[in-house]
Enzyme design. Structure first.
Site, mmCIF file in Angstrom:
data_model
loop_
_atom_site.group_PDB
_atom_site.id
_atom_site.type_symbol
_atom_site.label_atom_id
_atom_site.label_comp_id
_atom_site.label_asym_id
_atom_site.label_seq_id
_atom_site.Cartn_x
_atom_site.Cartn_y
_atom_site.Cartn_z
ATOM 1 N N HIS A 78 0.810 -1.214 0.000
ATOM 2 C CA HIS A 78 0.000 0.000 0.000
ATOM 3 C C HIS A 78 0.839 1.257 0.000
ATOM 4 O O HIS A 78 0.483 2.254 -0.608
ATOM 5 C CB HIS A 78 -0.944 -0.025 1.198
ATOM 6 C CG HIS A 78 -1.747 -1.275 1.234
ATOM 7 N ND1 HIS A 78 -2.360 -1.743 2.346
ATOM 8 C CD2 HIS A 78 -2.001 -2.172 0.258
ATOM 9 C CE1 HIS A 78 -2.966 -2.877 2.068
ATOM 10 N NE2 HIS A 78 -2.747 -3.155 0.808
ATOM 11 N N CYS A 92 -8.010 1.485 -20.038
ATOM 12 C CA CYS A 92 -7.369 2.141 -18.901
ATOM 13 C C CYS A 92 -6.271 1.301 -18.265
ATOM 14 O O CYS A 92 -5.850 1.556 -17.150
ATOM 15 C CB CYS A 92 -8.414 2.530 -17.852
ATOM 16 S SG CYS A 92 -9.374 1.134 -17.252
HETATM 17 C C1 PEP Z 1 -6.793 -3.348 -15.455
HETATM 18 O O1 PEP Z 1 -6.998 -4.473 -15.022
HETATM 19 O O2 PEP Z 1 -6.317 -3.127 -16.590
HETATM 20 C C2 PEP Z 1 -7.097 -2.165 -14.647
HETATM 21 C C3 PEP Z 1 -6.986 -0.961 -15.158
HETATM 22 O O3 PEP Z 1 -7.461 -2.341 -13.355
HETATM 23 P P1 PEP Z 1 -6.434 -2.723 -12.182
HETATM 24 O O4 PEP Z 1 -5.054 -2.503 -12.727
HETATM 25 O O5 PEP Z 1 -6.766 -1.818 -11.054
HETATM 26 O O6 PEP Z 1 -6.752 -4.142 -11.931
#
Ligand code: PEP
Ligand code: MG
Length: 748
Positions: free
Chosen positions: A362, A675
């Protein structure tokens, strides 16, 4: 020829008197050796200090020839002095000349002495000097005498370190040292060390009233035990990154009779309570430094931490966060909780180094959010540096350079200058449109998760937040954030973004995102386990609370909610039902409804790819979570460095899959973004645009480089290139795209 039992006390008293004299360091040292020799009934007493070349220089002597002072240098490992240094413990010999390590130096005239006792002058477990006594007659020095000399050496160590003797700080320990760790947050920093938990400099070493000191120690130990019991009882042990078993071990050590006995014995010899704690800590460190068994080191870390706590209790000091920090602070700690890092003034922090800390920890999340270069797993680094040391943190390469040479510093200054120049160029782009050479507009969004991320929105020029990882608030909290706490955070976010869109992702915990206060059962494959939307639907109160917080925070504004790890359209419908329930509840209780509520999903489970027709009917938007989607597509754990790099995101399977998602979203007119991390890499972003993505979301620091790429790109040409390379040889895609960029002057 034996000394009395009171020797240590007499010695300490004399040392104190000598230190009170207003004389040069040299002459005080000369007095010290005379007095030690007299009190120990020895013919010789000498002090050696480590020099930059690791040799040991004779700096004061009573009994050896005075001409030898500053002339005699023993090379590393040479002689009995070298042996003391190497062992970092006392060497006690009735017949020194018989020992294989004995090295005869004619300039000292020591041939007439038989017995030898040498003890190390220790700083941070390292011998920075040696204190010796010698006698003409062969004799074995008693335990009390060894102890007396050790305590004197400890006082000398403090005096050397504080410069009170007018000598330079033991120079041998000041040489450059390089260490490696793992990158927690990328970047490069040059600065000066601040210890998160300051080592308490024990200023008053000698006490007149051992009984009083014993009482102080007993009181401090009682308080120490109480605080550990409190921490265990409170249940918010996660705050300081301390897990229950560590605290249980602390509790055990805090009752360790051997430890307490050794400290009390040191008090009886005339030390203050804090000096006694430090002495036992030093002795233990010296012994452990030479051990290789990891469990012993671990045990020492616990004991060391406990000693530091005890010292802070005796001297009333806390963490460095409350103190004046240098402008270029490199914070160093064994371990640290995320909230503790947030206690510091970001303006003064340049870098962070932890002895522990994995990249998914974290504190690492917070370091990345603060854009603070950070390195973890820097094994035993606290043994090698001190407050004020200059350090280079190269978190791009996972390298730490302690007390770097001027050449190295200037190399890194050049690197930083170059980076700053590029940053300045990117900063200029921040208000320029994100449009390709041929007029295609690409929406650039940023990923966020904490309030500290929000200033990046205007700094980076992002047009909104494409992914707000709400779990971060939960991960850095010590207990489950209540409804009002969640609501407060979300409304603060909405206030600060000033009308720009924000996509709040509902709680994505489980997998590698653990909430220490949420009991979970052990899972063999947590990434495939009970996480995200699965947990949320099984525990509807959890999601319901979060939805309520989000909808209330909207307070009449638009709100966008995105569901993570959806693997079945039915899960979206179930979540929609909860939203409807919440809407009715709000209506009944007179809360203003959001102006608009947009519900989206993350496409990150491959099973969803064959449900896109149904999915795009029921969602308002979608975002590809390429980090998870690719780990599942390639069956390669994203947190396991041995496999996470085995595939290339610029491969035919990935590009074909992403291309299909784009076409489907277009057919259904559903806004689509991506993303995952790949959106932030210019060449990958080029490929995404070639595939037809018109919106991508990334870490704020990536926005500049990606926008620079877009503004030099012909999107139409990229699209043709993509079609061509995907149809070709899969292994060559990255190379071909790279060549395309170079040939066409695209900045990547
Ligand atoms: C992903 O899985 O690409 C994402 C953006 O979410 P996280 O990295 O938080 O799992
Ligand atoms: Mg994900």
């Amino acid at each position: 020829m034996t000394t009395t039992h009171g020797a240590p006390r007499v010695l300490l008293r004399r040392l104190r008197e000598i230190m009170a004299l207003s004389e040069s360091g040299e002459s005080r040292l000369a007095r010290i050796v005379v007095d030690i020799a007299a009190i120990m009934v020895a013919e010789v007493c000498s002090i050696y200090l480590r020099r930059r070349d690791e040799s040991m220089e004779l700096v004061a002597t009573e009994g050896l020839k005075p001409e030898a002072v500053h002339e005699t240098h023993l090379a590393r490992g040479e002689g009995l002095v070298g042996l003391v240094v190497e062992r970092a413990e006392a060497v006690n010999l009735p017949e020194a000349q018989d020992h294989p390590s004995f090295s005869y130096r004619p300039e000292t005239g020591e041939e007439i002495y038989h017995s030898f006792l040498g003890v190390p002058i220790l700083r941070q477990g390292r011998a920075v000097g040696v204190l010796t006594v010698q006698n003409r007659t062969p004799r074995h020095y008693s335990e009390e005498e060894v102890e007396a000399l050790q305590i004197t050496a400890m006082v000398l160590a403090e005096l050397v370190a504080t410069g009170e003797l007018g000598l330079a700080r033991a120079p041998g320990s000041r040489a450059q040292r390089d260490l490696n760790g793992v990158t927690l947050s990328e970047g490069i920093a040059i600065g000066h060390v601040v210890l998160h938990v300051p080592r308490v400099a024990v200023k008053t070493l000698i006490a007149d009233d051992p009984e009083h000191e014993a009482k102080r120690l007993a009181k401090a130990i009682d308080r120490l035990r109480e605080t550990i019991d409190d921490m265990l009882a409170r249940g918010d042990v996660a705050r300081a990154g301390e897990h229950r078993d560590v605290l249980e071990a602390y509790r055990m050590f805090a009752h360790d009779r051997g430890w307490i006995r050794r400290m009390n014995e040191a008090i009886v010899t005339g030390l203050t309570a804090e000096a006694a704690v430090a002495k036992v800590q030093n002795d233990t460190r010296a012994r452990i430094v030479r051990q290789t068994a990891p469990f012993l080191k671990e045990r020492f870390n616990d004991l060391n931490d406990l000693s530091n706590r005890l010292l802070r209790m005796l001297t009333g000091r806390t963490t460095a966060a409350d103190e004046d920090l240098p402008e270029d602070t490199i914070l160093v700690a064994h371990t640290m909780g995320p909230a503790e890092l947030l206690d510091y003034d970001r303006e003064r922090l340049r870098g962070l180094i932890l002895e522990e800390g994995a990249s998914s920890s974290h504190v690492a999340i917070v370091a990345r959010a603060l854009d603070l270069p950070a390195i973890g797993q820097a094994d035993s680094i606290l043994n090698f540096l001190e407050t004020g040391d200059e350090v280079v943190v190269d978190a791009d390469a996972g390298e730490i350079h302690i007390r770097p040479t001027p050449d190295l510093v200037s190399t890194y200054q050049d690197k930083l200058g170059f980076k700053a120049q590029r940053q300045a160029q990117y900063a200029k782009l921040k208000d320029e449109p994100s449009v390709s050479k041929d007029g295609v507009e690409i929406e650039l969004l940023m990923n966020a998760g904490l309030l500290v991320d929000l200033p990046h929105l205007s700094e980076s020029g992002a047009s909104g937040i494409g992914l707000f990882r709400t779990e971060f608030q939960f991960m850095i909290a010590s207990t489950f954030p209540r409804l009002d706490e969640q609501q407060k955070m979300y409304s603060q976010v909405l206030d600060e973004v000033d009308g720009k869109p924000v996509v709040f992702r509902s709680l994505d915990v489980g997998g590698d995102k653990v909430l220490p206060y949420l009991r979970s059962t052990h899972e063999e494959n947590p990434a495939l386990g009970w996480r995200a939307i699965r947990m949320a639907l099984d525990r509807p109160a959890l999601l319901r609370t979060q939805l309520r917080a989000l909808m209330r925070a909207a307070n009449g504004r638009e709100v966008r909610i995105m569901l993570p790890m959806v693997s079945d359209v039915a899960e979206v419908l179930a979540a929609r039902e909860l939203i409807d329930k919440e809407t009715r509840h709000m209506e009944q209780h007179g809360y203003p409804l959001p102006e608009k509520l947009l519900l989206g999903v993350m496409i990150e489970v491959p099973a969803l790819l064959w449900q896109l027709d149904q999915l795009f009917h029921v969602v308002d938007f979608a975002s590809v979570g390429s980090n998870d989607l690719l780990q599942f597509l390639y069956a390669a754990d994203r947190t396991n460095v041995n496999v996470s790099q085995r595939f290339d995101p610029l491969s035919a399977p990935v590009l074909n899959m992403l291309g299909d998602i784009v076409s489907k979203a277009r057919a259904y007119n559903v806004p689509l973004t991506l993303c995952g991390e790949m959106a932030g890499q210019p060449l990958e972003a080029l490929a995404l645009i070639g595939l037809g993505f018109r919106s991508i979301s990334m870490a704020p620091a990536s926005l500049g480089p990606v926008k620079a790429m877009i503004r030099t790109l012909d999107a139409n040409a990229a699209s043709h290139k993509l079609q061509e390379v995907v149809a070709g040889e899969s292994a060559q895609i990255r190379r071909h795209l790279g060549e395309f960029a170079t040939l066409n002057g695209v900045e990547i």
